[in-house]
Enzyme design. Structure first.
Site, PDB file in Angstrom:
ATOM      1  N   ILE A 234      -8.386  -4.611  13.689  1.00  0.00           N
ATOM      2  CA  ILE A 234      -9.303  -4.659  12.552  1.00  0.00           C
ATOM      3  C   ILE A 234      -9.793  -6.085  12.323  1.00  0.00           C
ATOM      4  CG2 ILE A 234      -9.425  -4.418  10.029  1.00  0.00           C
ATOM      5  CD1 ILE A 234      -7.533  -1.983  10.330  1.00  0.00           C
TER       6      ILE A 234
ATOM      7  N   VAL B 130       0.745 -17.217   9.141  1.00  0.00           N
ATOM      8  CA  VAL B 130       0.522 -16.883   7.730  1.00  0.00           C
ATOM      9  C   VAL B 130       1.802 -16.937   6.899  1.00  0.00           C
ATOM     10  CG1 VAL B 130      -1.537 -15.500   8.167  1.00  0.00           C
ATOM     11  CG2 VAL B 130       0.729 -14.401   8.210  1.00  0.00           C
TER      12      VAL B 130
ATOM     13  N   TYR C  28       7.246  -0.357   4.982  1.00  0.00           N
ATOM     14  CA  TYR C  28       5.796  -0.516   5.108  1.00  0.00           C
ATOM     15  C   TYR C  28       5.090  -0.067   3.822  1.00  0.00           C
ATOM     16  CZ  TYR C  28       1.181  -0.575   7.281  1.00  0.00           C
ATOM     17  OH  TYR C  28      -0.131  -0.854   7.591  1.00  0.00           O
TER      18      TYR C  28
END
Length: 256
Positions: free
Chosen positions: A26, A68, A156
């Site tokens: 994505i 990150v 998740y």
């Protein structure tokens, strides 16, 4: 506010965007779409070689190595950005397991990569976004897993639910200065999903792939480009009154 006419709709000319995890899946599709819309895109990825190859192919882009989960890495990138108008928090990882089978180490890893990273990146780049003359825009890539319960996705679901909560909080906190929205894809055909199939279902990949398609009423997987198109829209002038919203792209999964 003046809306765009049809001949320049959803354009992002003159804007700078940064996409985390921007070199694959994505993130890659989003980097391509934002460049196509006229933005200069900073492709931030821990895989610098992949990011560089993509940036070279796109032209109006630059690759930067970003972990990150590291404040030092994020600060190093922030120091070289001349401006930032659009932040796409896309980087993330998955996990399979119930509350009983999820290890503490795996749970902490998902919190670190999927939740803490959004906090660190957003905080680290906030001053640049607030300085944007076009009003800064953040698009968080969430998941339908943050909206509904999915079996064997305890960690998740937990982390993606947190991303959606952060989206709403930021939208309220900075309502006059930023627009902050989230996209909640269903199962999308990406290396992320292929990695899941390889890791957990190597002996029955096609069977599980068909099950993944079937749980989405449209009967197929989403495409990265479909998510990228929504990122472009949410980043555009035409979406100027959208703030604190969650958008599902899931083939009807959450409607069923």
């Amino acid at each position: 506010m003046t809306t765009a006419t049809t001949d320049n709709a959803f354009r992002l000319d003159g804007l700078h965007a940064l996409v985390t995890g921007g070199a694959s899946g994505i993130g890659e599709a989003t980097s391509k779409e934002l460049v196509r819309a006229g933005a200069f895109v900073w492709i931030a990825d821990i895989n610098l070689s992949a990011a560089e190859a993509l940036a070279t192919s796109l032209g109006n882009a630059r690759a930067v190595k970003m972990d990150v989960t590291s404040t030092e890495s994020i600060e190093a990138v922030a120091a070289i950005l001349p401006q930032l108008d659009i932040l796409v928090n896309n980087a993330g990882i998955g996990h399979v397991g119930s509350v009983a089978t999820t290890s503490i180490e795996d749970f902490d890893k998902l919190l670190n990569v999927n939740v803490r990273s959004v906090f660190l990146v957003t905080r680290g780049l906030l001053s640049l976004l607030l300085a944007s003359p076009s009003k800064g825009c953040i698009v968080n890539i969430g998941s339908v897993a943050g909206l509904i319960g999915i079996k064997q996705r305890f960690a998740y679901c937990t982390t993606k639910g947190a991303v959606l909560a952060m989206t709403r909080q930021l939208a309220v906190e900075y309502a006059k200065e930023l627009r902050v929205n989230a996209i909640c894809p269903g199962t999308v055909e990406t290396p992320f999903v292929e990695g899941y199939l390889d890791k957990y279902h190597a002996h029955e990949k096609e069977k599980i792939r068909e099950e993944l398609k079937a749980r989405q009423p449209m009967g197929r997987l989403g495409q990265p480009e479909e998510v990228a198109s929504m990122v472009r829209y949410l980043s555009s002038r035409e979406a100027g009154f959208i703030n604190g919203s969650l958008f599902t792209l899931d083939g009807g999964w959450t409607a069923a």
